[in-house]
Scaffold this motif. Structure first.
Motif, mmCIF file in Angstrom:
data_model
loop_
_atom_site.group_PDB
_atom_site.id
_atom_site.type_symbol
_atom_site.label_atom_id
_atom_site.label_comp_id
_atom_site.label_asym_id
_atom_site.label_seq_id
_atom_site.Cartn_x
_atom_site.Cartn_y
_atom_site.Cartn_z
ATOM 1 N N GLU A 280 0.814 -1.210 0.000
ATOM 2 C CA GLU A 280 0.000 0.000 0.000
ATOM 3 C C GLU A 280 0.850 1.263 0.000
ATOM 4 O O GLU A 280 1.969 1.292 0.508
ATOM 5 C CB GLU A 280 -0.944 0.011 1.203
ATOM 6 C CG GLU A 280 -0.257 -0.115 2.547
ATOM 7 C CD GLU A 280 -1.246 -0.243 3.699
ATOM 8 O OE1 GLU A 280 -2.183 0.585 3.768
ATOM 9 O OE2 GLU A 280 -1.083 -1.165 4.517
ATOM 10 N N ASN B 133 0.284 5.275 1.003
ATOM 11 C CA ASN B 133 -0.636 6.126 1.734
ATOM 12 C C ASN B 133 -0.219 7.590 1.660
ATOM 13 O O ASN B 133 0.821 7.976 2.195
ATOM 14 C CB ASN B 133 -0.697 5.689 3.206
ATOM 15 C CG ASN B 133 -1.244 4.289 3.368
ATOM 16 O OD1 ASN B 133 -2.161 3.877 2.653
ATOM 17 N ND2 ASN B 133 -0.680 3.522 4.292
ATOM 18 N N ASP B 134 -1.025 8.403 0.963
ATOM 19 C CA ASP B 134 -0.826 9.858 0.880
ATOM 20 C C ASP B 134 0.610 10.225 0.497
ATOM 21 O O ASP B 134 1.223 11.109 1.109
ATOM 22 C CB ASP B 134 -1.195 10.519 2.208
ATOM 23 C CG ASP B 134 -2.671 10.367 2.532
ATOM 24 O OD1 ASP B 134 -3.493 10.464 1.604
ATOM 25 O OD2 ASP B 134 -2.998 10.122 3.705
ATOM 26 N N SER C 173 -2.677 7.552 -3.008
ATOM 27 C CA SER C 173 -2.926 6.368 -2.173
ATOM 28 C C SER C 173 -3.449 5.235 -3.060
ATOM 29 O O SER C 173 -4.262 5.472 -3.961
ATOM 30 C CB SER C 173 -3.955 6.671 -1.080
ATOM 31 O OG SER C 173 -3.469 7.643 -0.171
ATOM 32 N N GLY D 242 4.383 10.925 3.184
ATOM 33 C CA GLY D 242 3.555 9.734 3.079
ATOM 34 C C GLY D 242 4.348 8.473 3.360
ATOM 35 O O GLY D 242 5.532 8.534 3.742
ATOM 36 N N CYS E 265 -3.777 0.533 -2.936
ATOM 37 C CA CYS E 265 -3.517 -0.714 -2.214
ATOM 38 C C CYS E 265 -3.697 -1.887 -3.174
ATOM 39 O O CYS E 265 -4.680 -1.946 -3.915
ATOM 40 C CB CYS E 265 -4.471 -0.842 -1.029
ATOM 41 S SG CYS E 265 -4.210 -2.334 -0.036
#
Length: 215
Positions: free
Chosen positions: A4, A6-7, A24, A59, A26
């Motif tokens: 993943e 994330n940001d 973002s 991130g 996943c």
């Protein structure tokens, strides 16, 4: 297991233009995800971030909830568009496979590597032959996710089909996660089970000129 982002934001220099902004996504183990976007929109940069070759400005990138390992061979392997740039030109191909731990008869046969290629230098092989070594090298025992960054763009149609067929069989057999980075919608739809359009998840602000270039 899941990979993943994330940001994540990224730019190559402080004050420089953002390449990625607040991205973002996943990917689950066993998924085949197509990452689609225009040339120059940050697809290759995102691939390098996910595989640990670049570090995000902000991130985080996590593999099963943890940062990518800083030592040893990464479970997330990147296959480049240009195989000649990923292989030491001074090494014979036997050493390339031995260094990666992939000198196995069954692997060579599965990927279509012929034995006489092992005693050649990279310059003595075609692009398709070199890319088979890059695919084999990426499939070490600890690999859980593969990222194919325009992997077959520079190859002829027959070689493209052969390499994708060989790799997809191995991906399915081992339940690997696969991210296909491409601008080719037809390829992504044939190979992948889910598509992500980078324009929809990358929140950079483009000028009118830049937007026209990426359209």
């Amino acid at each position: 297991m899941q990979l993943e982002m994330n940001d994540v934001s990224f730019r190559y220099s402080h004050g420089g233009r953002w390449i990625l902004k607040d991205v973002s996504l996943c990917v689950q183990e066993g998924e085949r995800v197509g990452l689609i976007g225009p040339s120059g929109y940050g697809k290759s940069t995102l691939a390098k971030l996910l595989s640990g070759y670049e570090k995000p400005y902000s991130g985080e990138i996590l593999l099963d909830g943890r940062p990518l390992p800083k030592k040893g061979v990464c479970p997330v392997q990147l296959i480049y568009q240009h195989p000649e740039k990923a292989i030491n030109p001074r090494w014979k191909m036997r050493k390339v496979l031995e260094e990666s731990g992939q000198f196995r008869e069954e692997m060579m046969e599965a990927i279509g590597i012929e034995r006489d290629w092992l005693d050649r230098y990279p310059r003595e092989l075609s692009g398709g032959e070199l890319q088979r070594f890059c695919v084999a090298r990426s499939l070490f025992e600890g690999t859980r996710f593969l990222i194919a960054d325009e992997m077959s763009t520079m190859l002829d149609v027959i070689t493209q089909a052969q390499i994708w067929d060989l790799m997809l069989k191995e991906v399915e057999r081992r339940n690997l996660g696969l991210i296909v980075v491409t601008h080719n919608n037809y390829l992504a739809q044939r190979v992948c089970t889910r598509l992500i359009h980078l324009e929809e998840i990358n929140h950079i602000q483009l000028t009118m000129t830049e937007a026209a270039e990426y359209a």
